[in-house]
Design a protein around this motif. Sequence first.
Motif, PDB file in Angstrom:
ATOM      1  N   VAL A 174     -66.117  -8.216  82.225  1.00 46.23           N
ATOM      2  CA  VAL A 174     -66.542  -7.707  81.322  1.00 46.23           C
ATOM      3  C   VAL A 174     -67.023  -6.984  80.434  1.00 46.23           C
ATOM      4  O   VAL A 174     -66.753  -5.692  81.116  1.00 46.23           O
ATOM      5  CB  VAL A 174     -68.358  -8.157  81.510  1.00 46.23           C
ATOM      6  CG1 VAL A 174     -69.838  -7.743  80.939  1.00 46.23           C
ATOM      7  CG2 VAL A 174     -68.464  -9.104  82.932  1.00 46.23           C
ATOM      8  N   GLU A 175     -67.209  -6.555  79.521  1.00 44.83           N
ATOM      9  CA  GLU A 175     -66.727  -5.265  77.817  1.00 44.83           C
ATOM     10  C   GLU A 175     -68.148  -4.950  78.258  1.00 44.83           C
ATOM     11  O   GLU A 175     -69.531  -4.928  78.753  1.00 44.83           O
ATOM     12  CB  GLU A 175     -66.697  -6.610  77.157  1.00 44.83           C
ATOM     13  CG  GLU A 175     -66.718  -4.139  75.852  1.00 44.83           C
ATOM     14  CD  GLU A 175     -66.115  -5.696  74.195  1.00 44.83           C
ATOM     15  OE1 GLU A 175     -66.183  -4.814  73.231  1.00 44.83           O
ATOM     16  OE2 GLU A 175     -66.436  -6.730  74.335  1.00 44.83           O
ATOM     17  N   LEU A 191     -73.825 -14.572  83.154  1.00 48.41           N
ATOM     18  CA  LEU A 191     -72.708 -14.458  82.539  1.00 48.41           C
ATOM     19  C   LEU A 191     -71.811 -16.230  81.853  1.00 48.41           C
ATOM     20  O   LEU A 191     -72.149 -16.907  81.973  1.00 48.41           O
ATOM     21  CB  LEU A 191     -71.236 -13.803  82.836  1.00 48.41           C
ATOM     22  CG  LEU A 191     -72.105 -12.459  83.431  1.00 48.41           C
ATOM     23  CD1 LEU A 191     -70.891 -11.635  84.226  1.00 48.41           C
ATOM     24  CD2 LEU A 191     -71.939 -11.290  82.635  1.00 48.41           C
ATOM     25  N   ASN A 228     -68.338 -12.900  78.932  1.00 50.11           N
ATOM     26  CA  ASN A 228     -69.958 -12.342  77.660  1.00 50.11           C
ATOM     27  C   ASN A 228     -71.388 -12.385  78.301  1.00 50.11           C
ATOM     28  O   ASN A 228     -71.947 -13.528  79.490  1.00 50.11           O
ATOM     29  CB  ASN A 228     -70.023 -12.960  76.656  1.00 50.11           C
ATOM     30  CG  ASN A 228     -68.601 -12.806  75.678  1.00 50.11           C
ATOM     31  OD1 ASN A 228     -67.906 -11.918  76.068  1.00 50.11           O
ATOM     32  ND2 ASN A 228     -67.936 -13.844  75.611  1.00 50.11           N
ATOM     33  N   TYR A 229     -72.386 -11.306  77.942  1.00 53.22           N
ATOM     34  CA  TYR A 229     -74.232 -11.813  78.298  1.00 53.22           C
ATOM     35  C   TYR A 229     -74.394 -13.397  77.853  1.00 53.22           C
ATOM     36  O   TYR A 229     -75.093 -12.579  76.264  1.00 53.22           O
ATOM     37  CB  TYR A 229     -74.879 -10.527  78.658  1.00 53.22           C
ATOM     38  CG  TYR A 229     -74.335  -9.687  79.871  1.00 53.22           C
ATOM     39  CD1 TYR A 229     -75.103  -9.057  80.864  1.00 53.22           C
ATOM     40  CD2 TYR A 229     -73.250  -8.507  79.383  1.00 53.22           C
ATOM     41  CE1 TYR A 229     -74.313  -9.271  81.184  1.00 53.22           C
ATOM     42  CE2 TYR A 229     -72.686  -7.603  80.174  1.00 53.22           C
ATOM     43  CZ  TYR A 229     -72.757  -7.638  81.364  1.00 53.22           C
ATOM     44  OH  TYR A 229     -72.814  -6.621  82.595  1.00 53.22           O
ATOM     45  N   THR A 251     -72.338 -18.098  73.583  1.00 50.84           N
ATOM     46  CA  THR A 251     -71.549 -16.766  74.803  1.00 50.84           C
ATOM     47  C   THR A 251     -70.098 -17.009  74.455  1.00 50.84           C
ATOM     48  O   THR A 251     -69.961 -16.601  75.134  1.00 50.84           O
ATOM     49  CB  THR A 251     -72.337 -16.597  75.222  1.00 50.84           C
ATOM     50  OG1 THR A 251     -73.801 -16.757  75.234  1.00 50.84           O
ATOM     51  CG2 THR A 251     -72.375 -15.535  76.711  1.00 50.84           C
ATOM     52  N   SER A 252     -69.497 -18.421  75.401  1.00 47.99           N
ATOM     53  CA  SER A 252     -68.408 -18.721  75.648  1.00 47.99           C
ATOM     54  C   SER A 252     -67.687 -18.189  74.641  1.00 47.99           C
ATOM     55  O   SER A 252     -66.551 -18.136  74.938  1.00 47.99           O
ATOM     56  CB  SER A 252     -68.391 -20.253  76.129  1.00 47.99           C
ATOM     57  OG  SER A 252     -68.530 -20.620  74.495  1.00 47.99           O
ATOM     58  N   GLY A 284     -68.083 -15.663  72.433  1.00 42.99           N
ATOM     59  CA  GLY A 284     -68.157 -14.348  72.065  1.00 42.99           C
ATOM     60  C   GLY A 284     -68.559 -14.554  70.896  1.00 42.99           C
ATOM     61  O   GLY A 284     -68.875 -13.909  70.281  1.00 42.99           O
ATOM     62  N   ARG A 298     -72.587 -14.899  68.653  1.00 42.46           N
ATOM     63  CA  ARG A 298     -73.492 -14.613  68.762  1.00 42.46           C
ATOM     64  C   ARG A 298     -74.777 -15.888  68.699  1.00 42.46           C
ATOM     65  O   ARG A 298     -74.606 -16.436  67.554  1.00 42.46           O
ATOM     66  CB  ARG A 298     -74.369 -13.005  67.485  1.00 42.46           C
ATOM     67  CG  ARG A 298     -73.665 -11.555  68.385  1.00 42.46           C
ATOM     68  CD  ARG A 298     -74.370 -10.835  67.841  1.00 42.46           C
ATOM     69  NE  ARG A 298     -73.280  -9.769  67.270  1.00 42.46           N
ATOM     70  CZ  ARG A 298     -73.820  -8.367  66.828  1.00 42.46           C
ATOM     71  NH1 ARG A 298     -74.679  -7.997  65.952  1.00 42.46           N
ATOM     72  NH2 ARG A 298     -72.775  -7.033  67.230  1.00 42.46           N
TER      73      ARG A 298
END
Length: 531
Positions: free
Chosen positions: A257-258, A284, A288-289, A331-332, A334, A336
């Motif tokens: 996770v970044e 996640l 990504n959250y 989310t998968s 990346g 928003r």
Amino acid sequence: MANFTSFLKKSDWFYFSMILFAVAFPLSESLISISIGLILITAFIDFKRGRIKEIKQKNNVYFIVGIYLIYLLSCLFCSEWHWGLYDLRKSLAYLIIPLAFLFGNTITVKQLKTILIVFVVAVLISSLITLVSYLLSDKSVLSFQKAGFIHHIRFGIQLNFALIISIVLYLSGFRKLTNFEKYFYPFLVLFLFVVVFINQSITGLFMLGGLVIVGALMIINLIKRKWQRRVLLVILLFFILFPAFYIYKAIGRFYDVEEIDFTALEDKTSLGNVYHHDLNNKFLENGNYVGLYICEDELKESWNKRSEKYKIDDISENGYPIRETLKRYLTSKGLRKDAEGVNALSEEDIANITKGIANYIFADKKFSIYPRIYVSIWELDRYLKTGDANNQSISQRFEYTKAALHIIKRNFWFGVGTGNWKKAYYDAYVAIGSKMSPDRYGDAHNQYLNYMVKFGIIGLLLILFLIVYPVIKSKKYKNPIILLFLIAMALSNFGDSNLETHVGGALFVFFYCLFLSSEEWIIFPKKELSR
């Protein structure tokens, strides 16, 4: 007419019915039911009084009937008779199939080989048809399992058994094979091996791993030259370590996770609307959250413009809410969860979301095992964070096991009895405070735990004795096909209660009785592979 009557009398109908049975396993559950009754009828048709001695020689088959008698005896203490009768009806294969083999003609080695080859061909045909159906479908993760004729776990068992038969027949008869067969068998083995992976049954993959290890050790034992044995041991070690390393890397990739400064998250979208950041949501998707950068108003408006058939408050084709699937999918990738993110989706992405596909890798990596591993990691991650196992295959098994152990702890020696397990499991889920919905309550999905729940440790040990003792007494374990078949079933029973399912129970009893009651068949002479 006389010739036809003579044909009917001379024909080995019991053998023909077993051919039909072998065809039925990978293709039709209904045909399996018909075959169970048919082999008993044909056994009595072919039976002659002079063959009483043959029945006595098949006394090893008697033992398997004892499993049905355990169900019957336990049913005497049943408090819920409708479930007790259900168990007895479901276990009839343990009574009918052995009786058929006792009264039927003794199977010759040639007939046994033919039955095994017919079974392999039936599995091959079923695999090809399922593969074509899969290729014509959405080809998302686990969709191959839905395209088959029978439950994917039972099909995984059959794929592994077909592999066993193909490899052993190839190795044992190599010198006698035609040039076509020498090329066809390796192709068949490779194809079945690939289908096991495409099927993506965790139980099937676990079986395959165990069988490869045991089979390799058996072959190594038959090889005389030290350098060849060492090479095979290195290959075997690689086979064991590579999957472990791959899973380790998949877990690391999932949790890669970044780092985010949660105090400096952007407040507004590019359109000037306010973002909502759920900092308590730690779920996640591809690192990504899911809970960050959500604008519900933009999501609704932009999605409803992109999708005519399914609006954001609708349910997807597989029963999951579009809204939650959309959030996970964005989310998968990346993206928003706002208008900009939705507009960045392709038409294929929109179609995936309406089908309930929550992560783009489930659709993009059609022939990869990674999506299946990802699903398992995702489920366990969610379960560990929330304790909620609903609609999650792997996580639910933890709840099933906890409930089973709760029952076993209180009924260790003799279990709760046939038919009483349904209520016992319900009470156990309540007692352990499970968050699962009652309609998700189930048994342990582990044959050994299920036997202990119903019959206790005494019953489990007795059933294992009834299965293992005849094989040892008759020394049938010396045949690698029989030994590997029993190992395969033993491994599969850790992943599901296969011996209590219609297909799994019938498959096990049929081939078990077939091997025990057929003529002696030595496949590998001593040190055959050392020459």
